[in-house]
Scaffold this motif. Sequence first.
Motif, mmCIF file in Angstrom:
data_model
loop_
_atom_site.group_PDB
_atom_site.id
_atom_site.type_symbol
_atom_site.label_atom_id
_atom_site.label_comp_id
_atom_site.label_asym_id
_atom_site.label_seq_id
_atom_site.Cartn_x
_atom_site.Cartn_y
_atom_site.Cartn_z
ATOM 1 N N SER A 1 -1.664 16.236 -4.860
ATOM 2 C CA SER A 1 -1.580 15.168 -5.708
ATOM 3 C C SER A 1 -1.276 15.741 -7.139
ATOM 4 C CB SER A 1 -2.603 14.197 -5.791
ATOM 5 O OG SER A 1 -2.355 13.252 -6.763
ATOM 6 N N GLY B 1 -3.758 1.575 -2.278
ATOM 7 C CA GLY B 1 -2.598 2.671 -2.204
ATOM 8 C C GLY B 1 -2.419 3.813 -3.154
ATOM 9 N N SER B 2 -3.184 3.313 -4.419
ATOM 10 C CA SER B 2 -3.289 4.215 -5.616
ATOM 11 C C SER B 2 -4.053 5.053 -5.943
ATOM 12 C CB SER B 2 -2.727 3.363 -6.825
ATOM 13 O OG SER B 2 -1.723 2.459 -6.847
ATOM 14 N N THR C 1 2.485 6.973 -6.404
ATOM 15 C CA THR C 1 1.314 7.839 -7.117
ATOM 16 C C THR C 1 1.321 9.278 -6.616
ATOM 17 O OG1 THR C 1 -0.232 5.917 -6.797
ATOM 18 C CG2 THR C 1 -1.257 7.829 -6.856
ATOM 19 N N TYR C 2 1.787 9.661 -5.244
ATOM 20 C CA TYR C 2 1.574 10.934 -4.727
ATOM 21 C C TYR C 2 2.945 11.530 -5.567
ATOM 22 C CZ TYR C 2 0.392 14.935 -2.028
ATOM 23 O OH TYR C 2 -0.222 15.917 -1.617
ATOM 24 N N VAL D 1 0.826 -1.158 -0.159
ATOM 25 C CA VAL D 1 -0.098 0.067 0.006
ATOM 26 C C VAL D 1 0.783 1.295 -0.001
ATOM 27 C CG1 VAL D 1 -1.779 1.237 1.464
ATOM 28 C CG2 VAL D 1 -1.962 -1.080 1.062
ATOM 29 N N LEU D 2 1.904 1.229 0.709
ATOM 30 C CA LEU D 2 2.772 2.530 1.024
ATOM 31 C C LEU D 2 3.626 2.733 -0.177
ATOM 32 C CD1 LEU D 2 3.711 2.679 4.714
ATOM 33 C CD2 LEU D 2 1.971 3.805 3.549
ATOM 34 N N ALA E 1 -7.769 11.991 3.945
ATOM 35 C CA ALA E 1 -6.772 11.000 3.633
ATOM 36 C C ALA E 1 -6.461 10.257 4.700
ATOM 37 C CB ALA E 1 -5.594 11.772 3.082
ATOM 38 N N THR F 1 -4.440 8.784 -2.007
ATOM 39 C CA THR F 1 -3.520 9.882 -2.582
ATOM 40 C C THR F 1 -3.761 10.198 -3.951
ATOM 41 O OG1 THR F 1 -2.782 7.785 -3.553
ATOM 42 C CG2 THR F 1 -1.444 8.274 -1.769
ATOM 43 N N MET G 1 -7.242 6.177 4.745
ATOM 44 C CA MET G 1 -5.926 5.152 5.028
ATOM 45 C C MET G 1 -6.194 4.081 6.109
ATOM 46 S SD MET G 1 -3.011 4.132 4.545
ATOM 47 C CE MET G 1 -1.675 3.113 5.232
ATOM 48 N N CYS H 1 2.936 1.818 -3.352
ATOM 49 C CA CYS H 1 1.853 2.486 -4.209
ATOM 50 C C CYS H 1 1.549 3.801 -4.217
ATOM 51 C CB CYS H 1 0.591 1.763 -4.418
ATOM 52 S SG CYS H 1 0.565 -0.099 -5.007
ATOM 53 N N ALA H 2 1.496 4.239 -2.622
ATOM 54 C CA ALA H 2 1.131 5.757 -2.240
ATOM 55 C C ALA H 2 2.074 6.675 -2.644
ATOM 56 C CB ALA H 2 0.814 5.672 -0.943
#
Length: 439
Positions: A167, A156-157, A118-119, A111-112, A194, A161, A198, A114-115
């Motif tokens: 973003s 995560g995406s 993405t961010y 998850v992190l 957010a 985010t 999360m 991807c986060a």
Amino acid sequence: MIGMIGLIGGLGLLIYLTMRGLNLLIVAPLAALFVALMNGLPLFPQLAKEGAPDYLTGYMEGFSGFILSWYLMFLAGAIFGKVMEDSGAADAVSKWIVEKLGMKQAVLAVVLACAVLTYGGVSLFVVAFSVYPMAVSLFKEADLPRRFIPASLAFGSTTFTMTSAGSPEIQNWIPVKFLGTSPLAGWEVSLFVAVFMMAFGYWWLRKMIRKAVEKGERFVERESDHMEERTALPHPLLSLVPLLVVLIVSFSFHESLGTSALILALSGGVIATWLLNRKYFRNFGHAVSEGTAGAVIAIANTSAVVGFGGVVKATPAFESAVAVMTNIPGSPLIGGALAVAIIAGLTGSSSGGQAIALPLLAPHYLDMGVNAEALHRTVAISSGSLDSLPHGGYVVTTIRSIAGETHKDAYPAFGAMTVVVPLLGTIVAVILFSLGLGI
């Protein structure tokens, strides 16, 4: 009544044919044709009265209009994602996060990873492709059911985010064009939402996985899991620099360039990736070519469903639906959130839903005195909810093409993370803005 049945039936047809594996470039105009026929729209402009809507014009104006407005942004984003992937920078960042968290935190690590990507502005599709190999290794090591990998990637995406303040993803920038706001609009409420999404989403995802494990589900290995691993990767902290370049440039030039600042920022990210990691590239030219092809496919699929929305927008039934949504008692933010979410659901695209809804809704709500920053953040968050119904392009790609799962196995958790969690986040945002927070 028949027209409304046509809208709902057209959406159902779009979902059904997409889940059957048909190409969106074929499915979307067919579903739009059904909507047009049920609403009595002429098929061609030659058959319509002067100035009256017709199927062909409505579809092609929606299709071509989206490409005209957003192609260069899609192109820059796709190339940036591909050069991050080809240079190993995306892998370096992801593995660094995994090493810091440890193998026992498999889901959180996915998850992190991807986060962060993405961010940092990496395309959602590229993030999924980049993190998936590590997700397989992590889930295998932890012996967790692999059908939850798509939900972990998407959570995560596309939740806390993609639509959050700051973003660089397109879903946070489209409202800028129509509301005259900034990418940081409503950041105080956005931060709270957010964190809520999360925390709640991760708890719920872990609960679903734990329940499946208790029932005896385990990781099932496939031949395709044996992938070639890179022996040399750039330094993870150095690999974060291009992500920071995207964020800094986009905010620095927002005031002077508006949404075009993101094109400049993503291009800067490509240059920074090449300068810092050029010795790690497998084939820079090929990466650019793949990114270009990916951008064309991504924007064509999105434009196909925006074209569907263009026909929907031309029907009397749609006008009635918008009138109902914009006159919902209570906070106007509710009507705006509902309208964008429903249209995103109709088109299967969060960006497409915003591009169709905001030109109609923004003037109406701004004339009513609705706070532009509150409206920006609310519609951004809500756009990332119903867009993830089973027919969405990202949904189909992540579940089927990347993870090799079926909708039956993977979509329950996927839908919970990408539809329910953002809907709850939208409700929280509306409540906080209605209380005057962040305004």
